[in-house]
Design a protein around this motif. Structure first.
Motif, PDB file in Angstrom:
ATOM      1  N   ARG A  22       0.825  -1.209   0.000  1.00 34.58           N
ATOM      2  CA  ARG A  22       0.000   0.000   0.000  1.00 34.58           C
ATOM      3  C   ARG A  22       0.864   1.266   0.000  1.00 34.58           C
ATOM      4  N   ASP A  24      -0.749   4.451   0.814  1.00 39.50           N
ATOM      5  CA  ASP A  24      -1.623   5.469   1.389  1.00 39.50           C
ATOM      6  C   ASP A  24      -0.890   6.416   2.344  1.00 39.50           C
ATOM      7  N   GLN A  58      -2.866  -1.583  -9.024  1.00 44.69           N
ATOM      8  CA  GLN A  58      -3.037  -0.658  -7.902  1.00 44.69           C
ATOM      9  C   GLN A  58      -3.638   0.666  -8.372  1.00 44.69           C
ATOM     10  N   GLU A  62      -7.219   0.950  -6.828  1.00 46.35           N
ATOM     11  CA  GLU A  62      -7.171   1.731  -5.591  1.00 46.35           C
ATOM     12  C   GLU A  62      -6.999   3.231  -5.813  1.00 46.35           C
TER      13      GLU A  62
END
Length: 176
Positions: A22, A24, A58, A62
């Motif tokens: 990830r 984020d 991704q 996302e």
């Protein structure tokens, strides 16, 4: 001749994604403050983007599920899957180094190496990256996907530019 440019964010301890892949955490130190837009200036000199399948997924699933953010670029996705290409998204079964050398010989603007690690590391190992644009993010992840790993080669660089905003230090290096 076209330049090959790595433009990427990295944690202070050298990771481009956390242990779950990830990203984020890619933000400045003050979440209420908007980060400077250095991407818009960078992308003006780019017409080609190269990434691996995980990075592609991704982005699609996302980071930007509604629209492909690189619509104005030709995107090369390195994958082993059979995928139907579009006008500007090409799915290729080439090694990163071979593809990059081939693209560099073509006419056009510069080439952006977007990610991920399995694409970036061979290019670093073979010294095929002309410029490194690394945004150092004010976070220590402790574990994750490293940008550099265990390189077996020394590559000497020259600092071209730095910029600091919202705790992020943007470093631009070129090969010496």
């Amino acid at each position: 001749m076209r330049k090959v440019i790595l433009y990427i964010g990295m944690s202070l301890d050298g990771y481009i994604a956390d242990e779950n892949g990830r990203v984020d955490w890619l933000s400045g130190q003050d979440e209420e403050r908007e980060n400077e837009d250095t991407y818009s200036e960078f992308i003006k000199g780019i017409d080609t983007v190269v990434m691996g399948r995980k990075t592609y997924d991704q982005v699609r699933q996302e980071l930007s599920p509604e629209i492909w953010p690189y619509e104005t670029l030709t995107s090369y996705i390195i994958t082993h899957r059979n995928e139907k290409p579009t006008d500007n998204i090409k799915f290729v079964r080439e090694e990163p180094c071979g593809l990059t050398v081939r693209l560099k010989e073509m006419q056009g603007k510069d080439i952006w190496i977007c990610g991920g690690s399995s694409i970036i590391k061979p290019l670093i190992r073979e010294n095929l990256i002309d410029e490194y644009h690394i945004s150092l993010i004010p976070v220590i992840l402790g574990d994750g996907i490293p940008l550099f790993g265990n390189g077996k080669r020394e590559i000497k660089l020259r600092l071209k530019h730095t910029k600091i905003y919202n705790g992020i230090t943007e470093l631009v290096y070129i090969r010496r």
